[in-house]
Design a protein around this motif. Sequence first.
Motif, PDB file in Angstrom:
ATOM      1  N   ASN A 108       0.793  -1.228   0.000  1.00 31.63           N
ATOM      2  CA  ASN A 108       0.000   0.000   0.000  1.00 31.63           C
ATOM      3  C   ASN A 108       0.826   1.278   0.000  1.00 31.63           C
ATOM      4  O   ASN A 108       0.307   2.343  -0.330  1.00 31.63           O
ATOM      5  CB  ASN A 108      -0.931   0.033   1.220  1.00 31.63           C
ATOM      6  CG  ASN A 108      -2.029  -0.993   1.142  1.00 31.63           C
ATOM      7  OD1 ASN A 108      -2.689  -1.128   0.117  1.00 31.63           O
ATOM      8  ND2 ASN A 108      -2.223  -1.746   2.217  1.00 31.63           N
TER       9      ASN A 108
ATOM     10  N   LYS B 162      -5.944  13.944  -0.688  1.00 33.27           N
ATOM     11  CA  LYS B 162      -6.590  12.938   0.152  1.00 33.27           C
ATOM     12  C   LYS B 162      -8.021  12.741  -0.323  1.00 33.27           C
ATOM     13  O   LYS B 162      -8.785  13.701  -0.456  1.00 33.27           O
ATOM     14  CB  LYS B 162      -6.570  13.379   1.624  1.00 33.27           C
ATOM     15  CG  LYS B 162      -7.470  12.569   2.558  1.00 33.27           C
ATOM     16  CD  LYS B 162      -7.100  11.089   2.608  1.00 33.27           C
ATOM     17  CE  LYS B 162      -8.026  10.333   3.555  1.00 33.27           C
ATOM     18  NZ  LYS B 162      -7.965   8.870   3.377  1.00 33.27           N
TER      19      LYS B 162
ATOM     20  N   ASN C 114       0.014   6.435  -0.348  1.00 32.75           N
ATOM     21  CA  ASN C 114      -0.640   5.370   0.396  1.00 32.75           C
ATOM     22  C   ASN C 114      -1.909   4.997  -0.355  1.00 32.75           C
ATOM     23  O   ASN C 114      -2.872   5.769  -0.393  1.00 32.75           O
ATOM     24  CB  ASN C 114      -0.971   5.814   1.830  1.00 32.75           C
ATOM     25  CG  ASN C 114      -1.583   4.693   2.657  1.00 32.75           C
ATOM     26  OD1 ASN C 114      -2.685   4.232   2.390  1.00 32.75           O
ATOM     27  ND2 ASN C 114      -0.852   4.256   3.675  1.00 32.75           N
TER      28      ASN C 114
ATOM     29  N   PHE D   4     -11.632  10.813   0.427  1.00 33.95           N
ATOM     30  CA  PHE D   4     -12.433  10.156   1.457  1.00 33.95           C
ATOM     31  C   PHE D   4     -13.603   9.429   0.812  1.00 33.95           C
ATOM     32  O   PHE D   4     -14.199   9.922  -0.161  1.00 33.95           O
ATOM     33  CB  PHE D   4     -12.987  11.174   2.463  1.00 33.95           C
ATOM     34  CG  PHE D   4     -11.941  11.890   3.268  1.00 33.95           C
ATOM     35  CD1 PHE D   4     -11.479  11.360   4.457  1.00 33.95           C
ATOM     36  CD2 PHE D   4     -11.414  13.106   2.836  1.00 33.95           C
ATOM     37  CE1 PHE D   4     -10.515  12.024   5.217  1.00 33.95           C
ATOM     38  CE2 PHE D   4     -10.460  13.775   3.568  1.00 33.95           C
ATOM     39  CZ  PHE D   4     -10.011  13.231   4.765  1.00 33.95           C
TER      40      PHE D   4
ATOM     41  N   LYS E  69      -4.044   2.500   0.171  1.00 32.77           N
ATOM     42  CA  LYS E  69      -5.169   2.067   0.998  1.00 32.77           C
ATOM     43  C   LYS E  69      -5.998   3.250   1.472  1.00 32.77           C
ATOM     44  O   LYS E  69      -7.230   3.248   1.392  1.00 32.77           O
ATOM     45  CB  LYS E  69      -4.657   1.265   2.195  1.00 32.77           C
ATOM     46  CG  LYS E  69      -5.762   0.764   3.117  1.00 32.77           C
ATOM     47  CD  LYS E  69      -5.200  -0.061   4.266  1.00 32.77           C
ATOM     48  CE  LYS E  69      -6.317  -0.560   5.188  1.00 32.77           C
ATOM     49  NZ  LYS E  69      -5.768  -1.364   6.308  1.00 32.77           N
ATOM     50  N   TYR E  70      -5.322   4.273   1.963  1.00 32.33           N
ATOM     51  CA  TYR E  70      -6.027   5.446   2.499  1.00 32.33           C
ATOM     52  C   TYR E  70      -6.107   6.589   1.491  1.00 32.33           C
ATOM     53  O   TYR E  70      -6.566   7.682   1.822  1.00 32.33           O
ATOM     54  CB  TYR E  70      -5.345   5.918   3.784  1.00 32.33           C
ATOM     55  CG  TYR E  70      -5.437   4.908   4.903  1.00 32.33           C
ATOM     56  CD1 TYR E  70      -6.635   4.695   5.575  1.00 32.33           C
ATOM     57  CD2 TYR E  70      -4.335   4.139   5.263  1.00 32.33           C
ATOM     58  CE1 TYR E  70      -6.726   3.759   6.594  1.00 32.33           C
ATOM     59  CE2 TYR E  70      -4.416   3.194   6.279  1.00 32.33           C
ATOM     60  CZ  TYR E  70      -5.614   3.013   6.929  1.00 32.33           C
ATOM     61  OH  TYR E  70      -5.712   2.069   7.937  1.00 32.33           O
ATOM     62  N   LYS E  71      -5.653   6.359   0.264  1.00 32.65           N
ATOM     63  CA  LYS E  71      -5.750   7.325  -0.827  1.00 32.65           C
ATOM     64  C   LYS E  71      -5.155   8.682  -0.439  1.00 32.65           C
ATOM     65  O   LYS E  71      -5.810   9.719  -0.474  1.00 32.65           O
ATOM     66  CB  LYS E  71      -7.205   7.485  -1.263  1.00 32.65           C
ATOM     67  CG  LYS E  71      -7.815   6.193  -1.803  1.00 32.65           C
ATOM     68  CD  LYS E  71      -9.258   6.382  -2.235  1.00 32.65           C
ATOM     69  CE  LYS E  71      -9.835   5.086  -2.781  1.00 32.65           C
ATOM     70  NZ  LYS E  71     -11.256   5.237  -3.183  1.00 32.65           N
ATOM     71  N   ILE E  72      -3.885   8.610  -0.047  1.00 29.07           N
ATOM     72  CA  ILE E  72      -3.152   9.806   0.367  1.00 29.07           C
ATOM     73  C   ILE E  72      -1.927   9.977  -0.521  1.00 29.07           C
ATOM     74  O   ILE E  72      -1.223   9.009  -0.824  1.00 29.07           O
ATOM     75  CB  ILE E  72      -2.701   9.708   1.842  1.00 29.07           C
ATOM     76  CG1 ILE E  72      -3.912   9.650   2.782  1.00 29.07           C
ATOM     77  CG2 ILE E  72      -1.814  10.889   2.216  1.00 29.07           C
ATOM     78  CD1 ILE E  72      -3.530   9.426   4.227  1.00 29.07           C
TER      79      ILE E  72
END
Length: 589
Positions: free
Chosen positions: A363, A451, A409, A453, A411-414
């Motif tokens: 990730n 980012k 990242n 969400f 997984k957390y779309k950062i």
Amino acid sequence: MKCIVRFSLFIIFSFLQYDLYAQDSTLTKFVSLSNQLDTASYSSIELDNFQYYRFKHSPFLASSGNIGLPIHQLNNVELQKYNGFFQAYSNSIMNIDDLKFFSQEKDVTTLKYTNGANSEQYFSVFHSNQFGKGLNFSFDYNRIISEGFYVNQLTDNTHFNATLGYKSNNSKYRLKIAYLISNIKTQENGGLLFSDSLNVSNSRLIPTGLSSATHKLRSQTALINHSYLLSDSTFLKDVRIYHQSDISWSWKWYKDRGGQEFYNKFYIDSALTFDSIHYSKYTNSFGTSILDELIRLDYAYEYHDYHQSVSFDTLYSSQYVSATLTEEFGKFSASGYYKLGIAGYNNNDFEQRFFISYTLDSNNSISLSSQNTRLTPYYWQNRFYGNHVFYSTDFDPQYQFLSRIVYLNAKYKIKLGINFERNRNLITYTSNGEPIQIDRSINRLLINLCKDFSIGKFRFNNDLNYQFIENQSFLPLPSIFTSHSLYFTDSFFNNKLLTQIGSDIRFVNSFKGFGYFPESSVFTLQDDRDLGNFVYLDVFLNFRIQHVRVFAKMENLFGNQLKPEGMLINGYGMPGRVFKIGLSWTMFN
């Protein structure tokens, strides 16, 4: 407008019989001309961001107020390329860096049409035809016509490119052929003359600096790129030879009748201006690679021809050598590139690039890149003979150093990026269109955080930027600019209809920004007013049935075209509230 609405409704009811998730999963794959090792792909029926319909869309562009007019980036500083004599129009034309050579399992055709107020129409056709596994022909056509919200803003732009890619069955021979053209016709109004005493009810009644000025520009390129595998030895592995030839020819015409209300200098004729520039470039390069293209060496010869009126007519050439190294080892991926001018006009110029990435886990990844450039100003940056601006200079080479570190990242779309840039001997322009060279370093630091969400069926995508610039008076870009997209997504009619409804929000803080000088189409330093400090809000509805996508959006809800609010280029007001609708239909064979 009524026709496209009726047609969209017809498409909706015609396709409701199909299951949304029975869509064709064909992905269109491509490689660029500059990076033929990494294959990228995209879906021509992807709904996300479909409402961004503009040619070469970017959320952080400073616009002149109408689609097809001059633009510049708020988050980037680029040294001029060979076709940079188009100046403010350079970001609006196609060049060889935009070329894509496609391959896919099925032939694909995509038709797009967008309609808006003030006769704005944007039509595009993309087609890619696969002849077996080794041969592909593709073309992409874009036509943009718009009158604009303000007087004397008409644009009529055409962009077209065609590519042919071939690879033999054993991959020994690879061939790429391409042709591209951009044809731009625009009116120049010299900017809007807002004043405290101005009281009009129609934006087309706002006075402008110029009443009868036009630009015509054309850029064309044809190229052939091919390679052949000489041997496959145990020691050197694949040994491949390369050859590329490309020729580009461009011209720019500017006309006005008088212009006394805007210009204060007349070198040729006070009643009529007709400036023309013709520029062509021919490049021939040869190269070889070994160790499965791990190492590549190239030699290139460039020939330039610049002609303006009877004052400047010159021929010059340059020779370059370059080396490229590309390698992957374990979790690391790295590449390096070095190009050096060895003779001619660009002798001792160089470009150095370095990139390395490391995969932390499935990730997380981190990458570091840098670029260091020395570039002798192009001939047209030193010589210009127009009716309203004339200069003959001898500027020093420009230097630019860039470094960037990016953390991702999945997984957390950062995505977090930190960019540092140093410019030395940067060339910019005064309000009269005359060039000056900044004899000091200008440092720029950009921190970017993206980012996304996902909360249930809601999506909230964010792009946040902070920019610090030393000596901002010479590089007047904003310090804070952000972009946000908040929308709700769902499917209806037993998964036959996928929809998104939401809003796009952009904010640009107050900054000094640039003005614009029409004759030479350059962005200029200005001190008349502060720009930006405005929230740009659009609301949209996207939906898709099978291979058909439709959007409807209301742009710039907070905009008031009768006031100088939200301008990103001095004198060039933002369009007011406007409704637009667009349709895309992709067909697979």
